[in-house]
Design a protein around this motif. Structure first.
Motif: not given
Length: 250
Positions: A123-139, A105-113
């Protein structure tokens, strides 16, 4: 957006981030497997066979049991438990990454079905994860791998024979012969002398370290010999000084 319609490298970008998440999660799970391996003295083939038949929640319960049985302080066990608790949220996230179609979604987020079934803000929404947020999860996952490895290194096998050890040192109020008596009495109570430190002369003894199969028995033994010479606070300190070790340790 249908699969296969990505343009301008969006598919590669999304897949790269999802792949990195799965890699880090696999590293966390491997560290959990190694805790189980050490606790039950499994070889590399055995742990691979066992791990392949268990889900992450079952592994967590087994590792928790191993941690609860460690002869360590409650503070250490509680710290280890707190690290294991982090697995739940990561596991929920992993299921979404593994079982959902996704797109940029754009250049900085991933949307999951994927729809959250929990009563939270997603709840009840498609989940979106920003790339910055994912980098934090990697750490976070990398830090968890390090924490689980520290736990494993601090653990002992649950199958190892155990002994409870205490060192009697020469007390100015006692003659040196008293330590010799400890050595003799130890054998009568199913104990053993594991270290004998001589003094400056042939008749002197600096310390005697004894080992017993029962912490309670050794505690009674320690209390018996210090009673009447030192106060209760000192005796309690000596009881706290009782250590555990594997019989294979020197």
């Amino acid at each position: 957006m249908a699969a296969g319609t990505f343009e301008n490298g969006e598919l590669d970008q999304a897949c790269r981030q999802v792949g990195r998440f799965m890699y880090h999660f696999a590293a966390v799970e491997k560290s959990l497997d190694r805790i189980i391996q050490k606790a039950w003295e499994l070889d590399d083939t055995q742990i691979l066979l066992l791990a392949s038949s268990l889900n992450i929640h079952q592994k967590k319960k087994i590792a928790q049991s191993a941690i609860d049985e460690q002869d360590t302080s409650e503070r250490w066990r509680e710290s280890a438990r707190s690290e294991l608790k982090k697995l739940q949220k990561l596991s929920d996230e992993r299921n979404m990454f593994a079982h959902s179609l996704f797109h940029m979604v754009g250049k900085d987020s991933i949307e999951f079905d994927y729809f959250s079934a929990k009563g939270d803000r997603e709840a009840g929404k498609r989940v979106v994860r920003r790339l910055e947020e994912m980098e934090n999860k990697f750490r976070i996952m990398n830090d968890l791998v390090l924490a689980l490895n520290r736990i494993r290194r601090s653990m002992r096998s649950l199958l190892a024979s155990r002994e409870y050890v205490y060192t009697f040192e020469h007390h100015t109020g006692y003659p040196h012969e008293w330590l010799s008596e400890i050595s003799e009495e130890s054998g009568k109570h199913a104990g053993s002398v594991v270290k004998f430190v001589p003094g400056d002369t042939e008749d002197d003894i600096t310390s005697v370290t004894v080992a017993f199969p029962s912490a309670q028995l050794l505690g009674e033994y320690v209390r018996q010999y210090w009673k009447g010479v030192c106060d209760d606070d000192f005796i309690d300190e000596q009881l706290d000084a009782i250590k555990t070790r594997s019989k294979d340790d020197i």
